[in-house]
Every structure is written in structure tokens, then in C-alpha cells.
Scaffold this motif. Structure first.
Motif, PDB file in Angstrom:
ATOM      1  N   ILE A   9       0.826  -1.212   0.000  1.00 28.06           N
ATOM      2  CA  ILE A   9       0.000   0.000   0.000  1.00 28.06           C
ATOM      3  C   ILE A   9       0.859   1.260   0.000  1.00 28.06           C
ATOM      4  O   ILE A   9       0.624   2.186  -0.771  1.00 28.06           O
ATOM      5  CB  ILE A   9      -0.964   0.001   1.197  1.00 28.06           C
ATOM      6  CG1 ILE A   9      -1.992  -1.119   1.030  1.00 28.06           C
ATOM      7  CG2 ILE A   9      -1.667   1.341   1.328  1.00 28.06           C
ATOM      8  CD1 ILE A   9      -2.884  -1.302   2.220  1.00 28.06           C
ATOM      9  N   PHE A  10       1.842   1.300   0.877  1.00 27.34           N
ATOM     10  CA  PHE A  10       2.620   2.527   1.072  1.00 27.34           C
ATOM     11  C   PHE A  10       3.951   2.516   0.341  1.00 27.34           C
ATOM     12  O   PHE A  10       4.800   3.362   0.604  1.00 27.34           O
ATOM     13  CB  PHE A  10       2.877   2.772   2.560  1.00 27.34           C
ATOM     14  CG  PHE A  10       1.624   2.813   3.384  1.00 27.34           C
ATOM     15  CD1 PHE A  10       0.680   3.791   3.172  1.00 27.34           C
ATOM     16  CD2 PHE A  10       1.406   1.869   4.368  1.00 27.34           C
ATOM     17  CE1 PHE A  10      -0.472   3.830   3.937  1.00 27.34           C
ATOM     18  CE2 PHE A  10       0.258   1.907   5.141  1.00 27.34           C
ATOM     19  CZ  PHE A  10      -0.679   2.881   4.920  1.00 27.34           C
ATOM     20  N   SER A  11       4.186   1.578  -0.542  1.00 27.22           N
ATOM     21  CA  SER A  11       5.452   1.405  -1.267  1.00 27.22           C
ATOM     22  C   SER A  11       6.591   1.206  -0.282  1.00 27.22           C
ATOM     23  O   SER A  11       6.532   0.316   0.541  1.00 27.22           O
ATOM     24  CB  SER A  11       5.746   2.583  -2.178  1.00 27.22           C
ATOM     25  OG  SER A  11       4.980   2.516  -3.336  1.00 27.22           O
ATOM     26  N   SER A  12       7.592   2.049  -0.335  1.00 35.45           N
ATOM     27  CA  SER A  12       8.743   1.852   0.544  1.00 35.45           C
ATOM     28  C   SER A  12       8.644   2.665   1.825  1.00 35.45           C
ATOM     29  O   SER A  12       9.500   2.552   2.689  1.00 35.45           O
ATOM     30  CB  SER A  12      10.026   2.225  -0.193  1.00 35.45           C
ATOM     31  OG  SER A  12       9.984   3.592  -0.551  1.00 35.45           O
ATOM     32  N   ARG A  13       7.607   3.503   1.961  1.00 35.99           N
ATOM     33  CA  ARG A  13       7.465   4.307   3.183  1.00 35.99           C
ATOM     34  C   ARG A  13       6.965   3.452   4.332  1.00 35.99           C
ATOM     35  O   ARG A  13       6.111   2.589   4.157  1.00 35.99           O
ATOM     36  CB  ARG A  13       6.472   5.448   2.948  1.00 35.99           C
ATOM     37  CG  ARG A  13       7.041   6.518   2.054  1.00 35.99           C
ATOM     38  CD  ARG A  13       6.167   7.726   2.037  1.00 35.99           C
ATOM     39  NE  ARG A  13       6.097   8.330   3.361  1.00 35.99           N
ATOM     40  CZ  ARG A  13       5.023   8.938   3.811  1.00 35.99           C
ATOM     41  NH1 ARG A  13       3.936   9.018   3.081  1.00 35.99           N
ATOM     42  NH2 ARG A  13       5.029   9.480   5.007  1.00 35.99           N
ATOM     43  N   ASP A  14       7.495   3.695   5.486  1.00 43.21           N
ATOM     44  CA  ASP A  14       7.059   3.012   6.698  1.00 43.21           C
ATOM     45  C   ASP A  14       6.177   3.982   7.469  1.00 43.21           C
ATOM     46  O   ASP A  14       6.662   4.810   8.235  1.00 43.21           O
ATOM     47  CB  ASP A  14       8.274   2.576   7.515  1.00 43.21           C
ATOM     48  CG  ASP A  14       7.895   1.718   8.697  1.00 43.21           C
ATOM     49  OD1 ASP A  14       6.734   1.280   8.769  1.00 43.21           O
ATOM     50  OD2 ASP A  14       8.777   1.471   9.541  1.00 43.21           O
ATOM     51  N   ILE A  15       4.887   3.917   7.259  1.00 45.91           N
ATOM     52  CA  ILE A  15       3.958   4.909   7.773  1.00 45.91           C
ATOM     53  C   ILE A  15       3.912   4.916   9.309  1.00 45.91           C
ATOM     54  O   ILE A  15       3.844   5.973   9.925  1.00 45.91           O
ATOM     55  CB  ILE A  15       2.546   4.717   7.156  1.00 45.91           C
ATOM     56  CG1 ILE A  15       1.690   5.955   7.329  1.00 45.91           C
ATOM     57  CG2 ILE A  15       1.844   3.516   7.714  1.00 45.91           C
ATOM     58  CD1 ILE A  15       2.025   7.049   6.397  1.00 45.91           C
ATOM     59  N   VAL A  16       3.988   3.758   9.930  1.00 41.14           N
ATOM     60  CA  VAL A  16       3.970   3.702  11.395  1.00 41.14           C
ATOM     61  C   VAL A  16       5.271   4.262  11.954  1.00 41.14           C
ATOM     62  O   VAL A  16       5.266   4.998  12.949  1.00 41.14           O
ATOM     63  CB  VAL A  16       3.724   2.258  11.880  1.00 41.14           C
ATOM     64  CG1 VAL A  16       3.816   2.168  13.392  1.00 41.14           C
ATOM     65  CG2 VAL A  16       2.373   1.761  11.400  1.00 41.14           C
ATOM     66  N   GLY A  17       6.393   3.955  11.310  1.00 37.52           N
ATOM     67  CA  GLY A  17       7.677   4.504  11.746  1.00 37.52           C
ATOM     68  C   GLY A  17       7.721   6.012  11.614  1.00 37.52           C
ATOM     69  O   GLY A  17       8.234   6.708  12.494  1.00 37.52           O
TER      70      GLY A  17
END
Length: 90
Positions: A45-53
Motif C-alpha cells: 500500500i505505502f510502497s517503501s514508506r514506513d507509515i507507522v515509523g
């Protein structure tokens, strides 16, 4: 120190009853499955981004937690960590 201590507690737990041992194994299995699914779905969903981080890095205490977790397991995402905690609690 970590492995002998966990085996010690597992043996103590298994001496209580078989049901407690199965329950503990079920919790560990849920945590592992939750982190795998959340990490893979988060990556899709977010590609390489770590949304929680990214969300945790906004807070001072979150930065410390992210540093500790990344030192223990550098290739894991915080999304996977959150999924493991979430499914383990359920």
C-alpha cells in the motif's frame, strides 16, 4: 541470556498445564503472522514508506523506540512491528 530465560519461563509455564502452553504458542504464532501480514500489506500500500515509523518519529519517545527496534532488527518495518503487537493482543 534471552534464550535461556525464555526457555526457563516456558518450562515453568508448561508445568502449570498443557492449556497454558498451547495458549502461549498461539500468542507467539499470532504475533509472527500479524507482523508478516502487516509488513507485506504495508509495503504494497505505502510502497517503501514506513507509515507507522514515520508517525512514531514525530514524538520524542517514539524516536527512542524506533532506534531500539531498528538496532535489534534493522530490516523490519515499524508497520510489521505494530501488526505483530496488534494481532498478538487479539
Amino acid at each position: 541470556l534471552y534464550i535461556p530465560l525464555s526457555f526457563h519461563h516456558w518450562i515453568r509455564l508448561s508445568s502449570q498445564s498443557f492449556c497454558h502452553t498451547i495458549y502461549m504458542l498461539f500468542i507467539v504464532w499470532n504475533c509472527d503472522t500479524g507482523s508478516l501480514l502487516a509488513g507485506r500489506i504495508g509495503k504494497m500500500i505505502f510502497s517503501s514508506r514506513d507509515i507507522v515509523g514515520d508517525l512514531m518519529m514525530a514524538f520524542a519517545s517514539g524516536r527512542q523506540i524506533v532506534k531500539i527496534i531498528k538496532r535489534i532488527s534493522p530490516s523490519k518495518s515499524m508497520t510489521g512491528f505494530g501488526g505483530g503487537i496488534g494481532l498478538g493482543v487479539v
